[in-house]
Design a protein around this motif. Structure first.
Motif, PDB file in Angstrom:
ATOM      1  N   ASN A 147      35.570  -7.723  80.563  1.00  0.00           N
ATOM      2  CA  ASN A 147      35.294  -7.398  81.963  1.00  0.00           C
ATOM      3  C   ASN A 147      35.686  -5.967  82.275  1.00  0.00           C
ATOM      4  O   ASN A 147      36.554  -5.392  81.634  1.00  0.00           O
ATOM      5  CB  ASN A 147      36.061  -8.343  82.903  1.00  0.00           C
ATOM      6  CG  ASN A 147      35.358  -9.669  83.054  1.00  0.00           C
ATOM      7  OD1 ASN A 147      34.139  -9.736  83.005  1.00  0.00           O
ATOM      8  ND2 ASN A 147      36.126 -10.723  83.239  1.00  0.00           N
ATOM      9  N   ILE A 181      29.479 -16.025  84.842  1.00  0.00           N
ATOM     10  CA  ILE A 181      28.627 -15.057  85.535  1.00  0.00           C
ATOM     11  C   ILE A 181      27.134 -15.379  85.466  1.00  0.00           C
ATOM     12  O   ILE A 181      26.325 -14.699  86.079  1.00  0.00           O
ATOM     13  CB  ILE A 181      28.841 -13.617  84.998  1.00  0.00           C
ATOM     14  CG1 ILE A 181      28.419 -13.501  83.533  1.00  0.00           C
ATOM     15  CG2 ILE A 181      30.269 -13.167  85.226  1.00  0.00           C
ATOM     16  CD1 ILE A 181      28.384 -12.076  83.029  1.00  0.00           C
ATOM     17  N   ASP A 221      25.582 -15.541  88.863  1.00  0.00           N
ATOM     18  CA  ASP A 221      25.938 -14.465  89.786  1.00  0.00           C
ATOM     19  C   ASP A 221      24.739 -13.529  89.928  1.00  0.00           C
ATOM     20  O   ASP A 221      24.377 -12.814  88.994  1.00  0.00           O
ATOM     21  CB  ASP A 221      27.158 -13.711  89.253  1.00  0.00           C
ATOM     22  CG  ASP A 221      27.642 -12.622  90.204  1.00  0.00           C
ATOM     23  OD1 ASP A 221      26.802 -11.921  90.785  1.00  0.00           O
ATOM     24  OD2 ASP A 221      28.864 -12.480  90.337  1.00  0.00           O
ATOM     25  N   THR A 272      25.372  -9.702  89.326  1.00  0.00           N
ATOM     26  CA  THR A 272      25.554  -9.401  87.905  1.00  0.00           C
ATOM     27  C   THR A 272      24.217  -9.414  87.170  1.00  0.00           C
ATOM     28  O   THR A 272      23.946  -8.548  86.332  1.00  0.00           O
ATOM     29  CB  THR A 272      26.524 -10.411  87.260  1.00  0.00           C
ATOM     30  OG1 THR A 272      27.787 -10.304  87.921  1.00  0.00           O
ATOM     31  CG2 THR A 272      26.698 -10.150  85.781  1.00  0.00           C
ATOM     32  N   LYS A 283      31.159  -4.018  93.390  1.00  0.00           N
ATOM     33  CA  LYS A 283      32.269  -4.953  93.665  1.00  0.00           C
ATOM     34  C   LYS A 283      33.461  -4.254  94.103  1.00  0.00           C
ATOM     35  O   LYS A 283      34.395  -3.853  93.900  1.00  0.00           O
ATOM     36  CB  LYS A 283      32.490  -5.877  92.488  1.00  0.00           C
ATOM     37  CG  LYS A 283      31.315  -6.807  92.346  1.00  0.00           C
ATOM     38  CD  LYS A 283      31.635  -7.962  91.457  1.00  0.00           C
ATOM     39  CE  LYS A 283      30.429  -8.889  91.457  1.00  0.00           C
ATOM     40  NZ  LYS A 283      30.560 -10.069  90.748  1.00  0.00           N
TER      41      LYS A 283
END
Length: 179
Positions: A77, A131, A134, A137, A179
């Motif tokens: 990440n 994810i 998402d 993403t 984000k």
């Protein structure tokens, strides 16, 4: 796998690449390919159903090889990791540009990048389980994958250092503002 089978498959693939450099897929015949590969048609049909099956097999093989090269990059990440991944993706695309051009010329060009995007997302989602759904993403991943590819394809005459620097700066800005 038997050495004779490997040689035969290599001969078929080499002949296909030679022909594909000069002709569209639809204009390549099994007879012509077999003659160039110095095999008989029956031998070709032992390995592939038709020219399209061979092309599809080579496409999948190339995309699999590219995914394997990117698997060496350990995903974690963070914006910095995504930036390094985008750089690895661009380098992988560049290292296979000749093969991509041959296999996916013309209308197949979008088929390639869409297939690569699907396979890359599967790999990324298998690494980061949470994810997959998402939306943000998914949009960012599509932008990185499709953008990296099309930027290199559409700007071949640009100095590679300038292209790399510009895309890295762009991706850094995008990632730092998410984000």
């Amino acid at each position: 796998m038997d050495l004779r089978v490997k040689r035969t498959q290599k001969s078929i693939k080499d002949a296909f690449y030679q022909l594909r450099k000069k002709k569209s897929l639809e204009k390549i015949s099994v007879k012509e390919l077999s003659e160039l590969a110095m095999i008989n048609k029956a031998t070709f049909y032992l390995h592939y159903h038709d020219i399209y099956d061979l092309s599809s097999s080579l496409e999948s093989e190339l995309i699999g090889q590219m995914i394997d090269e990117l698997r060496e990059f350990k995903l974690q990440n963070g914006a910095g990791e995504m930036l390094r991944f985008s750089e690895a993706l661009r380098k992988t695309i560049l290292s296979h540009l000749d093969e991509i051009d041959i296999l996916f010329s013309g209308f197949s060009n979008n088929h390639f990048i869409n297939h690569l995007e699907d396979r890359l997302k599967d790999y990324i989602f298998s690494t980061f389980d949470g994810i997959r759904n998402d939306e943000e993403t998914n949009i960012i991943l599509t932008f990185f994958i499709q953008g990296s590819y099309h930027t290199h394809i559409r700007n071949r005459s640009v100095n590679l250092d300038v292209l790399e620097k510009t895309t890295s700066q762009l991706f850094s800005r995008i990632l730092l503002n998410t984000k």
